[in-house]
Design a protein around this motif. Structure first.
Motif, mmCIF file in Angstrom:
data_model
loop_
_atom_site.group_PDB
_atom_site.id
_atom_site.type_symbol
_atom_site.label_atom_id
_atom_site.label_comp_id
_atom_site.label_asym_id
_atom_site.label_seq_id
_atom_site.Cartn_x
_atom_site.Cartn_y
_atom_site.Cartn_z
ATOM 1 N N VAL A 1 0.862 -1.179 0.000
ATOM 2 C CA VAL A 1 0.000 0.000 0.000
ATOM 3 C C VAL A 1 0.900 1.231 0.000
ATOM 4 O O VAL A 1 1.808 1.346 0.821
ATOM 5 N N LEU A 2 0.626 2.134 -0.939
ATOM 6 C CA LEU A 2 1.427 3.347 -1.121
ATOM 7 C C LEU A 2 0.568 4.585 -0.944
ATOM 8 O O LEU A 2 -0.650 4.539 -1.094
ATOM 9 N N ASP A 3 1.234 5.727 -0.675
ATOM 10 C CA ASP A 3 0.533 7.005 -0.697
ATOM 11 C C ASP A 3 0.731 7.622 -2.075
ATOM 12 O O ASP A 3 1.436 7.042 -2.915
ATOM 13 N N PRO A 4 0.123 8.771 -2.364
ATOM 14 C CA PRO A 4 0.218 9.345 -3.714
ATOM 15 C C PRO A 4 1.646 9.657 -4.180
ATOM 16 O O PRO A 4 1.918 9.677 -5.377
ATOM 17 N N SER A 5 2.579 9.858 -3.231
ATOM 18 C CA SER A 5 3.967 10.154 -3.607
ATOM 19 C C SER A 5 4.769 8.888 -3.875
ATOM 20 O O SER A 5 5.927 8.960 -4.275
ATOM 21 N N ARG B 1 -11.139 -3.626 1.271
ATOM 22 C CA ARG B 1 -11.310 -2.271 1.798
ATOM 23 C C ARG B 1 -10.083 -1.907 2.639
ATOM 24 O O ARG B 1 -9.645 -2.703 3.460
ATOM 25 N N LEU B 2 -9.551 -0.695 2.406
ATOM 26 C CA LEU B 2 -8.384 -0.197 3.128
ATOM 27 C C LEU B 2 -8.799 0.994 3.973
ATOM 28 O O LEU B 2 -9.529 1.862 3.490
ATOM 29 N N MET B 3 -8.303 1.048 5.220
ATOM 30 C CA MET B 3 -8.620 2.142 6.128
ATOM 31 C C MET B 3 -7.364 2.539 6.892
ATOM 32 O O MET B 3 -6.688 1.678 7.462
ATOM 33 N N GLN C 1 -10.314 3.309 0.898
ATOM 34 C CA GLN C 1 -10.241 2.865 -0.492
ATOM 35 C C GLN C 1 -10.889 1.485 -0.583
ATOM 36 O O GLN C 1 -10.905 0.743 0.399
ATOM 37 N N GLU C 2 -11.368 1.142 -1.781
ATOM 38 C CA GLU C 2 -11.940 -0.189 -1.974
ATOM 39 C C GLU C 2 -11.622 -0.689 -3.375
ATOM 40 O O GLU C 2 -11.696 0.063 -4.344
ATOM 41 N N ASP D 1 -1.254 -4.336 -5.537
ATOM 42 C CA ASP D 1 -0.716 -3.128 -4.930
ATOM 43 C C ASP D 1 -1.778 -2.038 -5.022
ATOM 44 O O ASP D 1 -2.497 -1.956 -6.027
ATOM 45 N N MET D 2 -1.885 -1.209 -3.994
ATOM 46 C CA MET D 2 -2.918 -0.171 -3.973
ATOM 47 C C MET D 2 -2.350 1.154 -3.480
ATOM 48 O O MET D 2 -1.405 1.159 -2.690
#
Length: 99
Positions: free
Chosen positions: A20-24, A67-69, A76-77, A92-93
């Protein structure tokens, strides 16, 4: 005379894992994930480690909604991830920041 018969069962599970990544592009540790089979309602839970990695190592064959929290991020889903027997999916999300 003794006859022993063994039955070998085929695998009826598969796995989903990923990062799981952030936008960067940085990894996000401590994300809670739920993999739910909508047909059965059964939920499986996982959490990302310090490297943003998660794993659902043994899911019964079927379709799953993941689902990610995480605090500071929008939930996110990912819907309709299909597990076949012996499949090992890498999903990967990326999470988006909360405002």
């Amino acid at each position: 005379m003794l006859v022993v018969q063994s039955v070998l069962w085929g695998a009826t599970t598969g796995s989903i894992s990923g990062t799981v990544l952030d936008p960067s592009g940085a990894v996000v540790p401590g994300v809670m994930l739920n993999a739910t089979n909508p047909a059965t309602g059964v939920q499986n839970k996982a959490m990302t480690d310090g490297k943003g990695f998660y794993s659902f190592p043994s899911l019964p064959v079927g379709r799953y909604d993941i689902r990610l929290m995480a605090s500071g991020f929008h939930d996110q889903e990912r819907k309709g991830v299909t597990i076949d027997a012996d499949s090992a999916l890498q999903v990967d999300m990326t999470m988006t920041m909360a405002e």
